[in-house]
Every structure is written in structure tokens, then in C-alpha cells.
Design a protein around this motif. Structure first.
Motif, PDB file in Angstrom:
ATOM      1  N   UNK A 240     -18.133 -25.907 -11.811  1.00  0.00           N
ATOM      2  CA  UNK A 240     -16.795 -26.105 -11.254  1.00  0.00           C
ATOM      3  C   UNK A 240     -16.382 -24.908 -10.400  1.00  0.00           C
ATOM      4  N   UNK A 241     -16.724 -23.718 -10.870  1.00  0.00           N
ATOM      5  CA  UNK A 241     -16.384 -22.522 -10.101  1.00  0.00           C
ATOM      6  C   UNK A 241     -17.112 -22.519  -8.761  1.00  0.00           C
ATOM      7  N   UNK A 242     -18.371 -22.937  -8.764  1.00  0.00           N
ATOM      8  CA  UNK A 242     -19.121 -22.978  -7.513  1.00  0.00           C
ATOM      9  C   UNK A 242     -18.530 -24.001  -6.552  1.00  0.00           C
ATOM     10  N   UNK A 243     -18.217 -25.181  -7.061  1.00  0.00           N
ATOM     11  CA  UNK A 243     -17.657 -26.239  -6.208  1.00  0.00           C
ATOM     12  C   UNK A 243     -16.317 -25.797  -5.617  1.00  0.00           C
ATOM     13  N   UNK A 244     -15.468 -25.171  -6.450  1.00  0.00           N
ATOM     14  CA  UNK A 244     -14.166 -24.710  -5.964  1.00  0.00           C
ATOM     15  C   UNK A 244     -14.333 -23.639  -4.887  1.00  0.00           C
ATOM     16  N   UNK A 245     -15.249 -22.689  -5.119  1.00  0.00           N
ATOM     17  CA  UNK A 245     -15.491 -21.649  -4.125  1.00  0.00           C
ATOM     18  C   UNK A 245     -16.076 -22.209  -2.843  1.00  0.00           C
ATOM     19  N   UNK A 251     -13.872 -25.008   3.978  1.00  0.00           N
ATOM     20  CA  UNK A 251     -12.640 -25.335   4.692  1.00  0.00           C
ATOM     21  C   UNK A 251     -12.280 -24.221   5.674  1.00  0.00           C
ATOM     22  N   UNK A 252     -12.459 -22.975   5.249  1.00  0.00           N
ATOM     23  CA  UNK A 252     -12.179 -21.869   6.149  1.00  0.00           C
ATOM     24  C   UNK A 252     -13.132 -21.808   7.324  1.00  0.00           C
ATOM     25  N   UNK A 256     -11.065 -24.153  10.024  1.00  0.00           N
ATOM     26  CA  UNK A 256     -10.198 -23.136  10.594  1.00  0.00           C
ATOM     27  C   UNK A 256     -10.915 -22.158  11.520  1.00  0.00           C
ATOM     28  N   UNK A 257     -12.218 -22.128  11.467  1.00  0.00           N
ATOM     29  CA  UNK A 257     -12.967 -21.307  12.436  1.00  0.00           C
ATOM     30  C   UNK A 257     -13.582 -22.204  13.504  1.00  0.00           C
ATOM     31  N   UNK A 258     -14.493 -23.055  13.103  1.00  0.00           N
ATOM     32  CA  UNK A 258     -15.130 -23.954  14.062  1.00  0.00           C
ATOM     33  C   UNK A 258     -14.155 -25.004  14.579  1.00  0.00           C
ATOM     34  N   UNK A 259     -13.191 -25.402  13.741  1.00  0.00           N
ATOM     35  CA  UNK A 259     -12.243 -26.438  14.149  1.00  0.00           C
ATOM     36  C   UNK A 259     -11.162 -25.969  15.086  1.00  0.00           C
ATOM     37  N   UNK A 260     -10.987 -24.662  15.246  1.00  0.00           N
ATOM     38  CA  UNK A 260      -9.954 -24.169  16.154  1.00  0.00           C
ATOM     39  C   UNK A 260     -10.226 -24.576  17.596  1.00  0.00           C
ATOM     40  N   UNK A 311      -8.859 -17.721   2.842  1.00  0.00           N
ATOM     41  CA  UNK A 311      -8.387 -16.622   3.693  1.00  0.00           C
ATOM     42  C   UNK A 311      -9.167 -15.333   3.455  1.00  0.00           C
ATOM     43  N   UNK A 312      -9.813 -15.205   2.275  1.00  0.00           N
ATOM     44  CA  UNK A 312     -10.569 -13.982   1.998  1.00  0.00           C
ATOM     45  C   UNK A 312     -11.758 -13.845   2.947  1.00  0.00           C
TER      46      UNK A 312
END
Length: 474
Positions: A240-245, A251-252, A256-260, A311-312
């Protein structure tokens, strides 16, 4: 600006005015949310630096480098728009430093890089907030460019290494992921130098990077015993921790990078692939540093502390954008002429993000306004979120409601409030989204104060993050 290849830099620059204008409008219009009140709390100009260092910065799970800058900046004005302008100062100073650092050899690529960054979600979104992430992005970009300069210089001089370590130290003290990027980039740059037979360069890069990590280690040691880790406890199953990370990271990166600017991404896939496959010397070094940073972040996330938020990963994005800028600076692809048009369109896709009203505090203040005369001089009960830092919630409530009522009273101590004639029973801000337990707890205190359940009307704003209890008119 020179005009080489099929990307017209002048048209690209003019098109970038659109995302810049949207950014400025959002800086003015976007309401503050919880994390921004944190920043204001940590940089309150009414407090001394020594008090802030000891009582506010030390328990925070983020390094403090941004806070003293915002503290100084806020002596001029505490208006949110002015405080957000500190991010623009960081961008401007970063651009000047990059121009001085890279010189004429990368002139076209550097301008393309600037324009891609100005149209990026990472710059636009975080410039609309009073938070350190534009500073984080700028420092990460400068560290990346300094790494490129070291790699391209046969014998890097003292001034270049001094710049490298100073940027690395400040970046590390801005965000712990900045320290991770500094360490990984320094390691990969050094190994690359060793592979080229530059043994002295390898030793010097390694030594200076190791020395540059010491300040953040000292800060972590000072702050560690005072931090609250309950919000980042990592007791979920490993999968679960891996999937969440992975979800946060993807998504980032993808959105938010390639999708900009999807067209720039498409036209840069070849360069990204070549860097990944080891075919573009300096770009390959950057890509390897990116991959190492991601791997180390997941190791820490899975086995030590829940640290991955999208965001990290802002620290690695300038390196990817630099690789993409290299592709765009020399592209001859016919589709490059459409880049300005896409640059103007894409910010509108992210409008809901850029203007997000997460807490809906302005709506709460508007709902209170009709009751101002009736509540003047009377106590107002406030439910303070039971979370650290505990002083944040009274501080923010005083900032928002201090001029509305006679005094703010902790709802836990409001046993006498049934005698008030003010129709506003209580307020609460900066709560988790629709937290049933907190809502029931706060309502329970009103019942203890003498009200009956049918006399209480609860109004929710911002998906339950902001609450208003008033006397029912039914």
C-alpha cells in the motif's frame, strides 16, 4: 533572442505571457489555505527570530530556510499578494544567476528552459501560494545547472564549486528532498568525473557535496526530538505504501510536469529516451541523478518515514525540463511551430487548480458579516483543531475573527455561552475534510454549554474544512 530551428523563441516568449498573466491574477485572487497560514505563522513579523527559531521552526517537519526570508519580506507588508511576490523575487534572482552561470554557450537552450519553466504547473501553482516551493524549484534548477557546468568544465574553479555548495546548502535547508537531490546529483556528477579520468574532480565534488550536507544534518539533529511524526506515520502494508507513493510520483511527473505542455513533452521524448539510454553525456548524468533520487526517496518512504508527496519531487523536475529544453532548442520538427499556441492554451486546463478555494474561508467570513452588529463585543466560541502546532489555530482564528467579536473563547471552555445573544455559536477553520469525529466533538461542547441539538444549525464550507455553527431559525 536568436531564431534557430523550427521553434520561434519570440513567439514562444509572447505566448508565455498568457501563463504569466494567469499566474499573477491567481496570486491576487486565490484565497489562502491551511499550509499558507502555516507559512505566515512561521514568519510572523511581530515575533523575534530567536523566538521563531526555538518555538516555531524547530518542531516543524520542514527545514526553515524560507521562513527568515518571508519574515524579513513581511516587514514591508503582510498582505497575501505581497507575501506571494517573494516567489517572483526568487524566480528573477534565479534567472539572473543562471544567465551569469551558463554564459553564451547555452544561450538559446537557457531561454527555452526559462520559458518552459514559466509555463510549468510547478511554477504557476506554487507562485500563487505563500510557501517555499518556488524557491525550492529555483534552487533545484540552479543546482542542476551548476552540475552541468561542473561536468562541462575540465577543471572547475573555486568560484563554481563555491556556488555549487552554497546553492546546495540553502536548497537542503529549504526542503529535505532538496538535500536528497543535492546528495544524489553530487554523487552522480562525481562518479561521472571519475569515469572520465578526472580523479581530482571526483574527490573534490564528493568532498564539497559531503560538507554541504552537514548543515541540514545538524538542523535535523536539532529538530528531530521536537517534531511530531504522527501525521507521517508509516504503518500501512508495504504494498500500500508503494502504491500510494507511486501514485503521488506519477501524478507529479505525468500530469504536472509533462502535462503542463504535452506538445513539448512529445517533441522531447527522443531526448529523454536518449538520456535514459546513456547516449547524451551530460543529460545522461542528470537522468541518472533523477533516477537515483527517485529510488532513494522510495527506499526512505517504504522503510523509514512516509515522505512522498507529489510536490516533494519538485526538486528533480528542473533537470527533466533542462533535458527537454535541449531538445526544443534544436528541434527541426514541423510541429514545433505550434508550441506557442499550446503554451497559451494549457494554463486554462489547470485553472481549477490555480484558483482553488480549498478552505472556503472567504465564504465563512461572508456568512458572518450579517451578524457583525449583533455579535459586537460578545465572546465567540472557536473549536481549535487538536493538532500540532497547537498555537497555529488560535493564531489563525485571531487573524480571521479578531475584529468580529469581543473575544475568542476556546469552545472547550465555553460553558457560559448559552447566555450570549449573538446568533453565531461557534466557528472552526483549518480542519481535515469532513472529519466526523471533530464535528461531533465540537457540537458536543455546544450541547454542554446549554444548547439543544434542534437549536443548532451547522454550516459547512470547503468540504467540511471550515465550519460555522449558528442558532437555528427553524
Amino acid at each position: 533572442m536568436e531564431k534557430n530551428g523550427s521553434l520561434n523563441l519570440r513567439a514562444f516568449a509572447l505566448a508565455t505571457l498568457v501563463p504569466v498573466i494567469i499566474m499573477l491574477v491567481a496570486m491576487w485572487m486565490k484565497p489562502l489555505w491551511r499550509d499558507e497560514y502555516f507559512s505566515q505563522f512561521f514568519a510572523d513579523p511581530r515575533e523575534s527570530l530567536s523566538f521563531l527559531l526555538k518555538d516555531r521552526w524547530a518542531p516543524d517537519p520542514h527545514p526553515p530556510a524560507y521562513n527568515p526570508l518571508l519574515w524579513l519580506w513581511s516587514f514591508i507588508s503582510t498582505h497575501p499578494f505581497w507575501q506571494k511576490c517573494l516567489s517572483l523575487i526568487c524566480l528573477a534572482l534565479g534567472a539572473l544567476a543562471a544567465l551569469r552561470l551558463m554564459g553564451a554557450a547555452h544561450k538559446r537552450r537557457l531561454w527555452v528552459f526559462f520559458l518552459i519553466c514559466l509555463g510549468s504547473y510547478w511554477v504557476i501553482y506554487f507562485a500563487t501560494e505563500i510557501r517555499p516551493y518556488v524557491m525550492n524549484f529555483t534552487l533545484s534548477a540552479l543546482l542542476t545547472l551548476a552540475g552541468v557546468k561542473i561536468l562541462e568544465t575540465e577543471r572547475p574553479g573555486f568560484s563554481l564549486y563555491l556556488f555549487w555548495v552554497c546553492i546546495g546548502i540553502v536548497l537542503s535547508l529549504t526542503h529535505y528532498f532538496g538535500a536528497l537531490w543535492f546528495a544524489c546529483l553530487g554523487f552522480v556528477v562525481g562518479v561521472t568525473q571519475l569515469g572520465r579520468g578526472q580523479k581530482s574532480g571526483f574527490l573534490l565534488t564528493g568532498l564539497i557535496t559531503a560538507l554541504g550536507i552537514i548543515p541540514i544534518m545538524l538542523w535535523a539533529n536539532y529538530s528531530y526530538g521536537q517534531m511530531d511524526f504522527t501525521a507521517i506515520a508509516n504503518d500501512a502494508p508495504l504494498g500500500e505504501r508503494f502504491v500510494a507513493g507511486a501514485k503521488q510520483f506519477s501524478r507529479g511527473l505525468l500530469v504536472k510536469t509533462f502535462g503542463s505542455n504535452p506538445l513539448i513533452t512529445c517533441l522531447s521524448l527522443g531526448a529523454l529516451g536518449a538520456a535514459l539510454m546513456g547516449r547524451r553525456r551530460t543529460d545522461t548524468t542528470l537522468m541518472r541523478a533523477v533516477i537515483l533520487t527517485i529510488i532513494m526517496a522510495f527506499v526512505l518512504h517504504l522503510f523509514f518515514v512516509n515522505m512522498i508527496k507529489e510536490r516533494a519531487f519538485i526538486v528533480i523536475m528542473p533537470a527533466l525540463l533542462w533535458i527537454m529544453a535541449g531538445a526544443m532548442a534544436g528541434t527541426q520538427h514541423k510541429w514545433a511551430r505550434f508550441v506557442p499556441a499550446v503554451t497559451m492554451i494549457m494554463p486554462f486546463v489547470f485553472i481549477p487548480e490555480y484558483f482553488k478555494n480549498k478552505e472556503a474561508i472567504p465564504e465563512l467570513l461572508a456568512a458572518l458579516e450579517p451578524h457583525r452588529a449583533a455579535c459586537a463585543g460578545q465572546p465567540l466560541a472557536v473549536y481549535y483543531r487538536p493538532a500540532l502546532p497547537k498555537d497555529l489555530y488560535p493564531w489563525t482564528s485571531e487573524k480571521l475573527f479578531g475584529d468580529f467579536a469581543g473575544e475568542l473563547v476556546d469552545i472547550r471552555k465555553a460553558s457560559h455561552l448559552a447566555d450570549t445573544t449573538c446568533p453565531v455559536l461557534a466557528v472552526s477553520v483549518l480542519l481535515p475534510k469532513n472529519d466526523k469525529a471533530m464535528i461531533e466533538e465540537a457540537t458536543g461542547y455546544l450541547l454542554k454549554a446549554g444548547y439543544k441539538l434542534d437549536e443548532i444549525d451547522l454550516q459547512k464550507f470547503g468540504k467540511g474544512r471550515t465550519l460555522l455553527w449558528v442558532k437555528s431559525t427553524k
